[in-house]
Write a protein that holds these residues in place. Structure first.
Motif, PDB file in Angstrom:
ATOM      1  N   VAL A 219       0.859  -1.185   0.000  1.00  0.00           N
ATOM      2  CA  VAL A 219       0.000   0.000   0.000  1.00  0.00           C
ATOM      3  C   VAL A 219       0.889   1.227   0.000  1.00  0.00           C
ATOM      4  O   VAL A 219       1.784   1.347   0.838  1.00  0.00           O
ATOM      5  CB  VAL A 219      -0.915   0.009   1.247  1.00  0.00           C
ATOM      6  N   VAL A 220       0.673   2.097  -0.960  1.00  0.00           N
ATOM      7  CA  VAL A 220       1.504   3.300  -1.036  1.00  0.00           C
ATOM      8  C   VAL A 220       0.614   4.536  -1.111  1.00  0.00           C
ATOM      9  O   VAL A 220      -0.548   4.460  -1.493  1.00  0.00           O
ATOM     10  CB  VAL A 220       2.429   3.275  -2.288  1.00  0.00           C
ATOM     11  N   VAL A 221       1.200   5.669  -0.722  1.00  0.00           N
ATOM     12  CA  VAL A 221       0.484   6.941  -0.792  1.00  0.00           C
ATOM     13  C   VAL A 221       1.369   7.912  -1.572  1.00  0.00           C
ATOM     14  O   VAL A 221       2.525   8.125  -1.203  1.00  0.00           O
ATOM     15  CB  VAL A 221       0.215   7.498   0.624  1.00  0.00           C
ATOM     16  N   PRO A 222       0.850   8.469  -2.657  1.00  0.00           N
ATOM     17  CA  PRO A 222       1.684   9.415  -3.419  1.00  0.00           C
ATOM     18  C   PRO A 222       1.886  10.707  -2.626  1.00  0.00           C
ATOM     19  O   PRO A 222       1.120  10.974  -1.689  1.00  0.00           O
ATOM     20  CB  PRO A 222       0.852   9.683  -4.676  1.00  0.00           C
ATOM     21  N   PRO A 223       2.884  11.504  -2.987  1.00  0.00           N
ATOM     22  CA  PRO A 223       3.051  12.777  -2.290  1.00  0.00           C
ATOM     23  C   PRO A 223       1.787  13.632  -2.440  1.00  0.00           C
ATOM     24  O   PRO A 223       1.162  13.601  -3.496  1.00  0.00           O
ATOM     25  CB  PRO A 223       4.218  13.449  -3.039  1.00  0.00           C
ATOM     26  N   GLU A 224       1.410  14.337  -1.425  1.00  0.00           N
ATOM     27  CA  GLU A 224       0.222  15.209  -1.418  1.00  0.00           C
ATOM     28  C   GLU A 224      -1.012  14.515  -2.014  1.00  0.00           C
ATOM     29  O   GLU A 224      -1.520  14.916  -3.069  1.00  0.00           O
ATOM     30  CB  GLU A 224       0.519  16.490  -2.186  1.00  0.00           C
ATOM     31  N   PRO A 225      -1.486  13.485  -1.353  1.00  0.00           N
ATOM     32  CA  PRO A 225      -2.568  12.673  -1.941  1.00  0.00           C
ATOM     33  C   PRO A 225      -3.854  13.446  -2.205  1.00  0.00           C
ATOM     34  O   PRO A 225      -4.640  13.040  -3.042  1.00  0.00           O
ATOM     35  CB  PRO A 225      -2.789  11.563  -0.910  1.00  0.00           C
ATOM     36  N   GLN A 226      -4.057  14.580  -1.516  1.00  0.00           N
ATOM     37  CA  GLN A 226      -5.296  15.327  -1.788  1.00  0.00           C
ATOM     38  C   GLN A 226      -5.246  16.052  -3.121  1.00  0.00           C
ATOM     39  O   GLN A 226      -6.246  16.565  -3.606  1.00  0.00           O
ATOM     40  CB  GLN A 226      -5.648  16.302  -0.641  1.00  0.00           C
ATOM     41  N   LEU A 227      -4.024  16.084  -3.721  1.00  0.00           N
ATOM     42  CA  LEU A 227      -3.874  16.792  -4.999  1.00  0.00           C
ATOM     43  C   LEU A 227      -3.801  15.846  -6.192  1.00  0.00           C
ATOM     44  O   LEU A 227      -3.649  16.288  -7.333  1.00  0.00           O
ATOM     45  CB  LEU A 227      -2.590  17.640  -4.973  1.00  0.00           C
ATOM     46  N   THR A 228      -3.901  14.553  -5.961  1.00  0.00           N
ATOM     47  CA  THR A 228      -3.683  13.604  -7.064  1.00  0.00           C
ATOM     48  C   THR A 228      -4.679  13.804  -8.197  1.00  0.00           C
ATOM     49  O   THR A 228      -4.340  13.692  -9.371  1.00  0.00           O
ATOM     50  CB  THR A 228      -3.779  12.151  -6.558  1.00  0.00           C
ATOM     51  N   GLY A 229      -5.939  14.099  -7.821  1.00  0.00           N
ATOM     52  CA  GLY A 229      -6.955  14.321  -8.850  1.00  0.00           C
ATOM     53  C   GLY A 229      -6.608  15.542  -9.691  1.00  0.00           C
ATOM     54  O   GLY A 229      -6.685  15.526 -10.923  1.00  0.00           O
ATOM     55  N   ALA A 230      -6.203  16.614  -9.013  1.00  0.00           N
ATOM     56  CA  ALA A 230      -5.835  17.847  -9.720  1.00  0.00           C
ATOM     57  C   ALA A 230      -4.616  17.603 -10.606  1.00  0.00           C
ATOM     58  O   ALA A 230      -4.541  18.096 -11.737  1.00  0.00           O
ATOM     59  CB  ALA A 230      -5.554  18.958  -8.710  1.00  0.00           C
ATOM     60  N   LEU A 231      -3.693  16.802 -10.087  1.00  0.00           N
ATOM     61  CA  LEU A 231      -2.504  16.486 -10.881  1.00  0.00           C
ATOM     62  C   LEU A 231      -2.907  15.743 -12.166  1.00  0.00           C
ATOM     63  O   LEU A 231      -2.433  16.057 -13.258  1.00  0.00           O
ATOM     64  CB  LEU A 231      -1.539  15.627 -10.050  1.00  0.00           C
TER      65      LEU A 231
END
Ligand code: SF4
Lengths: 243, 415
Positions: A219-231
């Protein structure tokens, strides 16, 4: 906001509130400012909107669903076959990608708040604590109180009954986290490498640990996960010509 | 969502259909008010051919349910039935229809001037081949009007249809005759029955041809057109008028196919709809698919009024076979075979399963079918939560996002 190499130049997170146009305007201006670009110089910048209000962003050149954008954002960090789990404020989704980043399947939660950030918000307010405090309590608990109900309102009632029965606060919060994890695991099998995104994960690292314990793969979490959609949206904006 | 009408092409035959539907309701209304002819209520796959063959005018409560849903009047009446003890979890055709009756109202009054209520029945006839709710539904009226409630108790989850199935149901249909003779005051006339069966068969064949025009790429009609133009097959099967209507509609659609006329301009993707229509949102969904350049070209629902087994030379047994062969009566294996073939015939890129909260009988996603079909055939599936009439169970934003994401996904995999 990205440059043509996909480097993040600026970002901004704004609460939508009740005025969607002004919230999106603020978010765009703030992101531009963070990137050191003046609003008046933003003419040629392509914008892709995503999320529930995606059709209401007048400045956007195109829109994509949050399902597409979370998938795209996560794949940019982990370019392999992955299962993306986005735990958002309003809804949660599980998205399965193949090794080339194509979506094979997705599933959204059913029509209620169970397994989403809204559930945690409601429970935090019932427990008279801020959202930020939940994580600490869950992590500190040495036991777990079972919260059985699907329904947010009934879960809150169940919690009141547990409090009356003398259960300790940390153990209740751990039970609440467990409830979120259960709802996610019920949505679809979490196969292979699991990438967690969304604001809930960003603010509650203990939830990540709990999910990791329950699935087979990593299980991994990308940097700043709340921004992944925007990215993801920004990556689409970079790659796709204007509609 | 914006209501864009540009590019939509009107189906000319539609005017004739409106007339047929109006005649149907006015004829029933007059019969019920004057007692000149007997009125039978019949569930969608009840023995309508027999009723017509015995001279009854036939009224279909499920059609009324669909009118309640499509006009959204259902939302005024479901709570009334809920408060009277009919759960929000049971068929929302039933709850909206019974709620309307309890309030003494019907949306028919708004559509057809002068009609004040649904036509009172002289007899209520059901077939449980689709669900138990239809029997419970008609039972409400049987208690209210003190009229006979009779029907057929069908096997469910049928694999291969066997002679035993057919004989059993044929026997039950024959058993209805004495009560019907008593109510109508007339003896069964076999020639009249055979004629009704012949007309019903002809209607079925024509309706199938109409739906099959959508096998053409691009398709000349959509599922949403189908839900409207199925009206005559639903309310008038077994009559010459229904046959005449499809003899008018079919050439119009065939001409579209020849001319390459597309119901959805620039059709990019073709989908199959499995489950009930979401009546209260038909316009919104049809607009969304239209804008996504995606045509829902086929459905189980519209194809459920095709009874090609009907045979005028063997009316009872052929009615029995036609009613049992239907999709909704079959086991999952048979349903999967049917869907797989339909997806091939209509060249569909994906399938949407509608999980209707109040109709488990038409919600085929609940026992792992989408997952099995995806694993066995590579079919791309999406399951959406909703309902036929109870719009409290439909979250617009969520469903529309899922549909949009599904079409994005099709674009990725077919790129
Ligand atoms: S099949 Fe479903 S929609 Fe039709 S009457 Fe039965 S429960 Fe209602």
């Amino acid at each position: 906001m990205l440059d043509s190499d996909g480097e993040i130049l600026g970002s901004s997170v704004v609460r939508t509130g009740i005025d969607l146009p002004s919230a999106t305007q603020t978010a765009i201006s703030d992101a531009l400012a963070a990137a050191g670009v003046k609003d008046k110089d933003a003419e040629g910048i392509r914008i892709v909107s995503t999320g529930f209000g995606r059709k209401n962003v007048s400045r956007a050149d195109a829109s994509k669903t949050e399902i597409a954008c979370h998938a795209r954002g996560c794949y940019s960090f982990y370019p392999e076959a992955i299962t993306v789990v986005d735990i958002g404020g309003q809804d949660s989704k599980v998205i399965r990608l193949d090794a080339s980043g194509r979506r094979l399947h997705f599933k959204m939660n059913r029509k209620c708040a169970a397994g989403t950030g809204a559930f945690l918000e409601e429970i935090a307010s019932r427990l008279d604590m801020s959202l930020d405090e939940l994580n600490g309590h869950a992590a500190a608990a040495d036991s777990e109180t079972t919260i059985g109900s699907y329904c947010t309102v009934f879960a809150a009632t169940e919690i009141l009954a547990r409090i009356r029965a003398g259960a300790d606060l940390a153990s209740i919060v751990r039970g609440v986290f467990s409830s979120v994890v259960n709802r996610i695991l019920e949505m679809a099998p979490l196969e292979g490498k699991v990438v967690l995104t969304g604001g809930v994960v960003a603010h509650n690292p203990f939830l990540v640990k709990m999910i990791a314990k329950r699935v087979e793969g990593s299980v991994v979490v990308p940097p700043e996960p709340q921004l992944t959609g925007a990215l993801g949206a920004a990556l689409f904006a970079r790659d796709e010509p204007r509609d | 969502m914006a209501e864009k009408k540009e590019g939509r092409i009107r189906i000319e035959a539609g005017k004739q259909m409106k007339k047929l539907m109006a005649d149907h309701f006015y004829e029933l209304d007059e019969a019920a008010r004057t007692g000149k002819r007997k009125v039978a209520w019949c569930t969608s796959v009840g023995p309508a051919e027999l009723l017509r063959g015995m001279g009854f005018l036939v009224y279909f409560p499920e059609n009324h349910g669909a009118v309640l849903g499509a006009t959204r009047a259902a939302m005024d009446y479901i709570p009334v039935a809920n408060a009277a003890g009919y759960s929000p979890e049971i068929c929302s055709y039933l709850t909206s229809d019974w709620g309307a009756f309890l309030k003494g109202e019907t949306p028919l009054s708004k559509i057809y001037k002068g009609i004040e209520s649904v036509p009172k029945a002289d007899v209520l006839v059901y077939n449980t081949n689709q669900c138990r709710d239809v029997k419970d539904w008609l039972a409400c009226y049987a208690r209210e009007w003190k009229v006979p409630l009779i029907g057929v108790e069908t096997y469910r989850g049928v694999g291969e249809v066997t002679g035993t199935h057919v004989e059993g149901i044929a026997y039950q249909i024959e058993e209805l005759v004495p009560t019907l003779e008593e109510v109508s005051g007339e003896k069964l006339d076999m020639d009249r029955l055979k004629e009704a069966v012949r007309l019903s068969r002809e209607c079925s064949e024509l309706w199938k041809k109409v739906l099959d025009t959508a096998q053409a790429v691009p398709a000349p009609i959509t599922f949403f057109d189908g839900t409207i133009h199925m009206g005559p097959a639903v309310v008038a099967r077994g009559t010459q008028e229904a046959v005449d209507y499809y003899n008018l509609l079919l050439p119009e659609l065939e001409k579209r196919v020849e001319g390459g006329v597309q119901a959805v301009p620039d059709e990019r993707y073709r989908l199959y709809w499995e489950g009930m229509p979401i009546w209260g949102k038909l316009r919104e969904f049809s607009t969304q698919f239209f804008e996504l350049k995606t045509n829902v070209v086929a459905s189980t629902y519209c194809n459920s009024w095709i009874f090609t087994a009907l045979d005028p030379d063997d009316p009872f047994r052929s009615m029995a076979r036609a009613y049992i062969e239907l999709f909704i009566v079959r086991d999952d294996r048979q349903k999967e075979k049917y869907i797989t073939k339909m997806m091939e015939d209509f060249k569909c890129d994906g399938i949407i399963f509608h999980d209707a909260k109040t109709c488990p009988n038409n919600s085929n996603s609940r026992y792992g079918m989408p997952q099995r079909l995806a694993a066995e055939t590579g079919m791309r599936t999406l399951t959406i939560d909703g309902d036929l009439n109870d719009m409290r169970c439909v979250s617009d934003e969520q469903v529309q996002t899922q549909i949009e994401a599904f079409v994005e996904q099709l674009a990725e995999v077919t790129a």
